[in-house]
Enzyme design. Structure first.
Site, PDB file in Angstrom:
ATOM      1  N   ASP A  47       0.837  -1.198   0.000  1.00 14.48           N
ATOM      2  CA  ASP A  47       0.000   0.000   0.000  1.00 14.48           C
ATOM      3  C   ASP A  47       0.872   1.247   0.000  1.00 14.48           C
ATOM      4  O   ASP A  47       1.860   1.334   0.742  1.00 14.48           O
ATOM      5  CB  ASP A  47      -0.904   0.028   1.234  1.00 14.48           C
ATOM      6  CG  ASP A  47      -1.697   1.319   1.314  1.00 14.48           C
ATOM      7  OD1 ASP A  47      -2.621   1.499   0.490  1.00 14.48           O
ATOM      8  OD2 ASP A  47      -1.382   2.172   2.169  1.00 14.48           O
ATOM      9  N   TYR A  96       2.939  10.324   0.505  1.00 18.66           N
ATOM     10  CA  TYR A  96       4.123   9.840   1.201  1.00 18.66           C
ATOM     11  C   TYR A  96       5.389  10.331   0.508  1.00 18.66           C
ATOM     12  O   TYR A  96       5.865   9.752  -0.457  1.00 18.66           O
ATOM     13  CB  TYR A  96       4.130   8.314   1.272  1.00 18.66           C
ATOM     14  CG  TYR A  96       2.917   7.696   1.919  1.00 18.66           C
ATOM     15  CD1 TYR A  96       2.142   8.410   2.843  1.00 18.66           C
ATOM     16  CD2 TYR A  96       2.539   6.390   1.620  1.00 18.66           C
ATOM     17  CE1 TYR A  96       1.025   7.844   3.435  1.00 18.66           C
ATOM     18  CE2 TYR A  96       1.426   5.813   2.220  1.00 18.66           C
ATOM     19  CZ  TYR A  96       0.669   6.549   3.114  1.00 18.66           C
ATOM     20  OH  TYR A  96      -0.442   5.982   3.706  1.00 18.66           O
ATOM     21  N   LYS A 110      -3.616   5.818  -3.325  1.00 18.47           N
ATOM     22  CA  LYS A 110      -4.682   6.681  -2.842  1.00 18.47           C
ATOM     23  C   LYS A 110      -4.892   7.884  -3.765  1.00 18.47           C
ATOM     24  O   LYS A 110      -3.996   8.261  -4.518  1.00 18.47           O
ATOM     25  CB  LYS A 110      -4.360   7.141  -1.418  1.00 18.47           C
ATOM     26  CG  LYS A 110      -4.107   5.950  -0.486  1.00 18.47           C
ATOM     27  CD  LYS A 110      -3.788   6.364   0.913  1.00 18.47           C
ATOM     28  CE  LYS A 110      -3.493   5.149   1.779  1.00 18.47           C
ATOM     29  NZ  LYS A 110      -2.165   4.561   1.482  1.00 18.47           N
ATOM     30  N   GLY A 133       4.568   3.663  16.017  1.00 15.50           N
ATOM     31  CA  GLY A 133       5.864   3.126  16.422  1.00 15.50           C
ATOM     32  C   GLY A 133       6.041   2.858  17.891  1.00 15.50           C
ATOM     33  O   GLY A 133       6.936   2.100  18.283  1.00 15.50           O
ATOM     34  N   ILE A 134       5.204   3.437  18.742  1.00 17.54           N
ATOM     35  CA  ILE A 134       5.392   3.301  20.179  1.00 17.54           C
ATOM     36  C   ILE A 134       5.233   1.851  20.629  1.00 17.54           C
ATOM     37  O   ILE A 134       5.857   1.420  21.606  1.00 17.54           O
ATOM     38  CB  ILE A 134       4.399   4.220  20.945  1.00 17.54           C
ATOM     39  CG1 ILE A 134       4.721   4.274  22.440  1.00 17.54           C
ATOM     40  CG2 ILE A 134       2.967   3.787  20.722  1.00 17.54           C
ATOM     41  CD1 ILE A 134       5.986   5.001  22.781  1.00 17.54           C
ATOM     42  N   ALA A 147       6.252  -0.657  18.900  1.00 16.35           N
ATOM     43  CA  ALA A 147       7.331  -1.436  18.279  1.00 16.35           C
ATOM     44  C   ALA A 147       8.702  -0.940  18.724  1.00 16.35           C
ATOM     45  O   ALA A 147       9.695  -1.094  18.026  1.00 16.35           O
ATOM     46  CB  ALA A 147       7.226  -1.369  16.760  1.00 16.35           C
TER      47      ALA A 147
END
Length: 338
Positions: free
Chosen positions: A46, A51, A77, A240-241, A243
């Site tokens: 995806d 991005y 998208k 991310g918190i 991981a």
């Protein structure tokens, strides 16, 4: 087409980090990360023009070029047009994600959910991805976090523009499925109430995770399941918190969030469980969820994700999570399906 029928596995790859999210990622490292995803067995990728102002699409297209197009599922998208005009990235208006892609391409990003812009966005994405077709197209970020009080007006433009174009493209067989990709629950609930829009699925980022799932459980998840609108969970590690990172909601995590994560870590340590495994398996336990798509910017992270998906999480872990009220009492858990 059902999103679940399109996908061949429960784990996909989200490419926001390939757009130089948070840091300037070397080209070879970015391409090696996609290769690692492929080697781990992932076949759903995806991406989005947003991005890195097209950078993630360019990198993903280059990395996937060596593979047969029929061997993977690709989504991108619509809702933003990338103009090849240099500008100061600091002047961009990107809502709460303003600083995410400061290392991306310095091109101008224009929000536009109209029919013409939707067709142009798809054409531009096909060129950047160097491919002849898309499988899934998500309408990106028609929500409060980017448009504030104007989000309903933007939603209406999408309803009469992007939604109708994507429905026609699906009927013509140009794409296989379409839906909405957002960080908020409200636009998805509103879409489920529409009679003329029939999306195949939703990409919901950061709103069905161990740290944030109560709002989605109230109405969205059961309604989506009833209407057979499949949900792909993006951001299962909550920026991310969960991981090992320091971000939550695309910003430095607050002391309250850090404290909650430490409680989860303590339970995980008692049971020999990785928090990554708990995060992925929690999201997938909901029957409305078709897949999870964590992002990664380093090749070694993909092996960790696959191991987390396949690792055994004991029932006692989930029982402790419920007992300590770290998951909502009505949240489906892996042990509920046993």
């Amino acid at each position: 087409m059902s999103i679940k029928h399109l996908l061949t596995g429960k784990l996909g790859f989200g490419t926001a980090p390939l757009g130089n999210m948070f840091r300037n990622i070397p080209e070879q490292e970015a391409l090696a990360t996609v290769d690692a995803a492929w080697d781990s067995g992932i076949r759903y990728f995806d991406t989005a023009p947003f991005y890195g102002a097209g950078l993630a699409e360019l990198r993903l297209g280059a990395a996937l070029k060596k593979h047969r197009r029929d061997d993977y599922v690709l989504s991108t998208k619509v809702g933003r047009i990338i103009l090849d005009e240099l500008e100061d990235p600091a002047t961009r208006e990107m809502g709460e994600k303003g600083g995410l892609f400061e290392f991306g391409r310095p091109n101008k990003i224009v929000d536009d959910y109209s029919a013409d812009a939707t067709l142009r966005s798809i054409e531009d994405s096909l060129k950047r991805l160097d491919t002849d077709r898309l499988d899934i197209v998500w309408v990106h970020d028609i929500a409060q976090d980017f448009h504030g009080d104007n989000w309903l007006a933007q939603f209406e433009i999408a309803r009469t523009g992007a939604f109708r174009v994507l429905t026609r493209l699906r009927e013509e067989g140009v794409i296989k499925a379409w839906g909405i990709g957002v960080n908020k629950v409200e636009p998805l609930e509103l879409t489920l109430d529409l009679t003329e829009a029939q999306p195949d699925g939703f990409l919901l980022a950061g709103r069905y995770t161990l740290l944030d799932h109560e709002r989605a459980l109230q109405r969205l998840m059961p309604a989506a399941a009833r209407q057979k609108v499949d949900i792909v969970v993006g951001g299962p590690y909550s920026s991310g918190i969960l991981a090992g990172g320091t971000h939550f909601e695309y910003q430095k995590a607050s002391p309250e969030i850090i404290a909650k994560v430490e409680r989860i870590k303590a339970i995980a340590a008692r049971h020999g469980v990785s928090v990554k495994a708990a995060a992925l398996q929690f999201s997938l336990a909901n029957p409305a969820v078709a897949a999870v798509i964590p992002g990664a910017s380093r090749p070694e992270r993909l092996a960790e994700d696959m191991a987390a998906l396949n690792s055994v999480v004991p029932a006692a872990f989930w029982q402790d999570m419920r007992a300590e009220q770290l998951v909502a009492p009505n949240a489906p858990l892996p042990i509920d399906a046993v």
